[in-house]
Design a protein around this motif. Structure first.
Motif, mmCIF file in Angstrom:
data_model
loop_
_atom_site.group_PDB
_atom_site.id
_atom_site.type_symbol
_atom_site.label_atom_id
_atom_site.label_comp_id
_atom_site.label_asym_id
_atom_site.label_seq_id
_atom_site.Cartn_x
_atom_site.Cartn_y
_atom_site.Cartn_z
ATOM 1 N N ARG A 255 0.832 -1.208 0.000
ATOM 2 C CA ARG A 255 0.000 0.000 0.000
ATOM 3 C C ARG A 255 0.865 1.257 0.000
ATOM 4 O O ARG A 255 0.525 2.260 -0.623
ATOM 5 C CB ARG A 255 -0.938 -0.013 1.209
ATOM 6 N N ILE A 256 1.973 1.202 0.715
ATOM 7 C CA ILE A 256 2.860 2.365 0.763
ATOM 8 C C ILE A 256 3.478 2.613 -0.607
ATOM 9 O O ILE A 256 3.526 3.746 -1.087
ATOM 10 C CB ILE A 256 3.952 2.154 1.828
ATOM 11 N N ALA A 257 3.956 1.550 -1.250
ATOM 12 C CA ALA A 257 4.554 1.703 -2.577
ATOM 13 C C ALA A 257 3.543 2.241 -3.581
ATOM 14 O O ALA A 257 3.862 3.099 -4.422
ATOM 15 C CB ALA A 257 5.109 0.358 -3.053
ATOM 16 N N THR A 258 2.315 1.753 -3.489
ATOM 17 C CA THR A 258 1.257 2.241 -4.378
ATOM 18 C C THR A 258 0.971 3.715 -4.117
ATOM 19 O O THR A 258 0.796 4.504 -5.064
ATOM 20 C CB THR A 258 -0.026 1.416 -4.173
ATOM 21 N N ALA A 259 0.944 4.104 -2.842
ATOM 22 C CA ALA A 259 0.678 5.501 -2.488
ATOM 23 C C ALA A 259 1.765 6.422 -3.016
ATOM 24 O O ALA A 259 1.487 7.542 -3.451
ATOM 25 C CB ALA A 259 0.564 5.643 -0.975
ATOM 26 N N VAL A 260 3.014 5.965 -2.988
ATOM 27 C CA VAL A 260 4.113 6.786 -3.502
ATOM 28 C C VAL A 260 3.905 7.083 -4.980
ATOM 29 O O VAL A 260 4.089 8.224 -5.435
ATOM 30 C CB VAL A 260 5.464 6.080 -3.266
ATOM 31 N N LEU A 261 3.511 6.081 -5.743
ATOM 32 C CA LEU A 261 3.268 6.299 -7.165
ATOM 33 C C LEU A 261 2.070 7.219 -7.397
ATOM 34 O O LEU A 261 2.054 8.022 -8.329
ATOM 35 C CB LEU A 261 3.039 4.967 -7.876
ATOM 36 N N GLN A 262 1.068 7.115 -6.547
ATOM 37 C CA GLN A 262 -0.144 7.917 -6.729
ATOM 38 C C GLN A 262 0.040 9.372 -6.306
ATOM 39 O O GLN A 262 -0.523 10.275 -6.923
ATOM 40 C CB GLN A 262 -1.293 7.301 -5.933
ATOM 41 N N PHE A 263 0.829 9.609 -5.258
ATOM 42 C CA PHE A 263 0.848 10.939 -4.648
ATOM 43 C C PHE A 263 2.198 11.651 -4.698
ATOM 44 O O PHE A 263 2.316 12.743 -4.147
ATOM 45 C CB PHE A 263 0.399 10.835 -3.190
ATOM 46 N N HIS A 264 3.220 11.064 -5.337
ATOM 47 C CA HIS A 264 4.546 11.669 -5.308
ATOM 48 C C HIS A 264 4.579 13.060 -5.947
ATOM 49 O O HIS A 264 5.413 13.900 -5.580
ATOM 50 C CB HIS A 264 5.563 10.765 -6.023
ATOM 51 N N SER A 265 3.667 13.323 -6.864
ATOM 52 C CA SER A 265 3.669 14.615 -7.559
ATOM 53 C C SER A 265 2.683 15.601 -6.944
ATOM 54 O O SER A 265 2.427 16.661 -7.512
ATOM 55 C CB SER A 265 3.332 14.405 -9.039
ATOM 56 N N THR A 266 2.130 15.267 -5.771
ATOM 57 C CA THR A 266 1.141 16.131 -5.119
ATOM 58 C C THR A 266 1.705 16.687 -3.822
ATOM 59 O O THR A 266 2.677 16.150 -3.272
ATOM 60 C CB THR A 266 -0.150 15.352 -4.808
ATOM 61 N N PRO A 267 1.091 17.755 -3.286
ATOM 62 C CA PRO A 267 1.548 18.308 -1.998
ATOM 63 C C PRO A 267 1.318 17.359 -0.819
ATOM 64 O O PRO A 267 1.843 17.591 0.266
ATOM 65 C CB PRO A 267 0.690 19.578 -1.837
ATOM 66 N N TRP A 268 0.541 16.305 -1.017
ATOM 67 C CA TRP A 268 0.251 15.388 0.080
ATOM 68 C C TRP A 268 1.464 14.541 0.454
ATOM 69 O O TRP A 268 1.519 13.979 1.541
ATOM 70 C CB TRP A 268 -0.920 14.473 -0.285
ATOM 71 N N LEU A 269 2.431 14.415 -0.459
ATOM 72 C CA LEU A 269 3.614 13.596 -0.186
ATOM 73 C C LEU A 269 4.844 14.389 -0.575
ATOM 74 O O LEU A 269 5.073 14.674 -1.753
ATOM 75 C CB LEU A 269 3.554 12.289 -0.988
ATOM 76 N N SER A 270 5.647 14.752 0.413
ATOM 77 C CA SER A 270 6.868 15.504 0.130
ATOM 78 C C SER A 270 7.940 14.564 -0.402
ATOM 79 O O SER A 270 7.841 13.341 -0.284
ATOM 80 C CB SER A 270 7.374 16.188 1.408
ATOM 81 N N ASP A 271 8.987 15.139 -1.002
ATOM 82 C CA ASP A 271 10.085 14.319 -1.511
ATOM 83 C C ASP A 271 10.728 13.520 -0.386
ATOM 84 O O ASP A 271 11.042 12.348 -0.539
ATOM 85 C CB ASP A 271 11.146 15.198 -2.179
ATOM 86 N N ARG A 272 10.915 14.167 0.758
ATOM 87 C CA ARG A 272 11.524 13.518 1.921
ATOM 88 C C ARG A 272 10.423 13.068 2.881
ATOM 89 O O ARG A 272 10.210 13.666 3.923
ATOM 90 C CB ARG A 272 12.502 14.478 2.611
ATOM 91 N N TRP A 273 9.728 12.027 2.498
ATOM 92 C CA TRP A 273 8.638 11.529 3.326
ATOM 93 C C TRP A 273 9.155 10.389 4.204
ATOM 94 O O TRP A 273 10.215 9.817 3.963
ATOM 95 C CB TRP A 273 7.478 11.047 2.450
ATOM 96 N N HIS A 274 8.367 10.045 5.217
ATOM 97 C CA HIS A 274 8.783 9.055 6.203
ATOM 98 C C HIS A 274 7.557 8.305 6.719
ATOM 99 O O HIS A 274 6.418 8.702 6.461
ATOM 100 C CB HIS A 274 9.519 9.728 7.365
ATOM 101 N N LEU A 275 7.777 7.253 7.469
ATOM 102 C CA LEU A 275 6.660 6.492 8.018
ATOM 103 C C LEU A 275 5.786 7.343 8.923
ATOM 104 O O LEU A 275 4.603 7.060 9.093
ATOM 105 C CB LEU A 275 7.170 5.267 8.794
ATOM 106 N N GLN A 276 6.349 8.392 9.498
ATOM 107 C CA GLN A 276 5.545 9.248 10.357
ATOM 108 C C GLN A 276 4.548 10.084 9.554
ATOM 109 O O GLN A 276 3.653 10.715 10.130
ATOM 110 C CB GLN A 276 6.439 10.168 11.178
ATOM 111 N N ASP A 277 4.666 10.065 8.227
ATOM 112 C CA ASP A 277 3.723 10.770 7.369
ATOM 113 C C ASP A 277 2.535 9.892 6.978
ATOM 114 O O ASP A 277 1.649 10.346 6.263
ATOM 115 C CB ASP A 277 4.416 11.269 6.104
ATOM 116 N N LEU A 278 2.534 8.641 7.421
ATOM 117 C CA LEU A 278 1.441 7.722 7.133
ATOM 118 C C LEU A 278 0.831 7.244 8.439
ATOM 119 O O LEU A 278 1.542 6.967 9.402
ATOM 120 C CB LEU A 278 1.941 6.525 6.321
ATOM 121 N N SER A 279 -0.490 7.141 8.458
ATOM 122 C CA SER A 279 -1.189 6.784 9.696
ATOM 123 C C SER A 279 -2.251 5.729 9.448
ATOM 124 O O SER A 279 -2.699 5.511 8.316
ATOM 125 C CB SER A 279 -1.859 8.028 10.300
ATOM 126 N N LEU A 280 -2.646 5.086 10.556
ATOM 127 C CA LEU A 280 -3.770 4.157 10.563
ATOM 128 C C LEU A 280 -4.797 4.643 11.571
ATOM 129 O O LEU A 280 -4.452 5.295 12.552
ATOM 130 C CB LEU A 280 -3.317 2.754 10.976
#
Length: 260
Positions: A81-106
């Motif tokens: 799911r994380i790998a899929t999210a990177v492909l979906q959101f890497h070009s949006t403000p929701w995911l910065s270039d320097r993202w980390h596990l603390q940027d994802l929540s459950l």
């Protein structure tokens, strides 16, 4: 937008009926409708978040729960799911270039990690107030596992100083390592590691692969090195397709084999 949300919430608290504030529409024709919701009268079809429900970031998940609390398949599904999210959101403000596990929540219920909770993986973004600009922190002072707020690192600097061809994919490799070893990069760091980048590369080259899988270790190495054969620009369709094939599809295949 944040100011508008705050004003609308104040109006809601004043006793007015629930109403749609507005919506965000993307170039891909996705429309995100925003409501200031009253928990006492949830909209039809909208799950009500109970008082015992909390959000937990994935880095906290590694500290809070033992690896035995989740199956290998659960961990691989998180990675997928994380790998899929990177492909979906890497070009949006929701995911910065320097993202980390603390940027994802459950979303979870206190101290439980359920299958339902695992399906609620979502991005967590903090919008800065006002128009203050991000401060610049020298790269040698940065800890990639616990980034400084507002720290900026250029792709050129990452390439010249550390040989990181693509910061976003490097962070994906780090995330897969952390999930595979069920410890944060900071916890995995040794005294002789001069920084977390060295820690990540040492782990990727070690004889102890994440989740005991040499296949996952190979995926990690590809992400850290951006070794997909199509350059390092993730905005290019060719590299996106290669990452999808070599990371997302490979993780899907691993999940499929383990669930037979």
């Amino acid at each position: 937008m944040c100011d508008l949300l705050k004003r609308s919430i104040c109006i809601q608290d004043a006793g007015q009926v629930e109403r749609c504030i507005g919506y965000l529409e993307s170039p891909n024709l996705y429309k995100h409708t925003i409501y200031a919701s009253d928990s006492k009268s949830p909209r039809n079809g909208q799950a009500q978040i109970q008082s015992c429900t909390e959000t937990i970031t994935l880095d906290r998940l590694l500290h809070k729960f033992m690896q035995d609390d989740l199956t290998l398949v659960d961990q691989l599904k998180l990675a997928h799911r994380i790998a899929t999210a990177v492909l979906q959101f890497h070009s949006t403000p929701w995911l910065s270039d320097r993202w980390h596990l603390q940027d994802l929540s459950l979303f979870g219920i206190r101290d439980e990690v359920t299958q339902d909770a695992l399906r609620t993986l979502h991005l967590r973004s903090i919008f800065p107030e006002g128009s203050s600009q991000a401060s610049v922190v020298p790269i040698e002072q940065m800890d990639i596992s616990k980034p400084e707020v507002g720290a900026v690192i250029s792709a050129q600097e990452a390439q010249l100083r550390y040989g990181i061809s693509n910061v976003t994919l490097f962070c994906l490799g780090v995330a897969l390592l952390e999930l595979g070893h069920w410890r944060t990069l900071q916890d995995l760091r040794r005294a002789e590691d001069i920084d977390d980048i060295v820690t990540a590369r040492r782990l990727a080259a070690s004889g102890r692969p994440p989740l005991g899988s040499t296949k996952l270790q190979s995926i990690v190495r590809k992400c850290l090195q951006c070794d997909f054969g199509f350059g390092d620009d993730l905005s290019k369709t060719e590299l996106q397709s290669a990452v999808y094939s070599d990371v997302v599809c490979e993780l899907e295949a691993m999940i499929s084999v383990m669930t037979l």
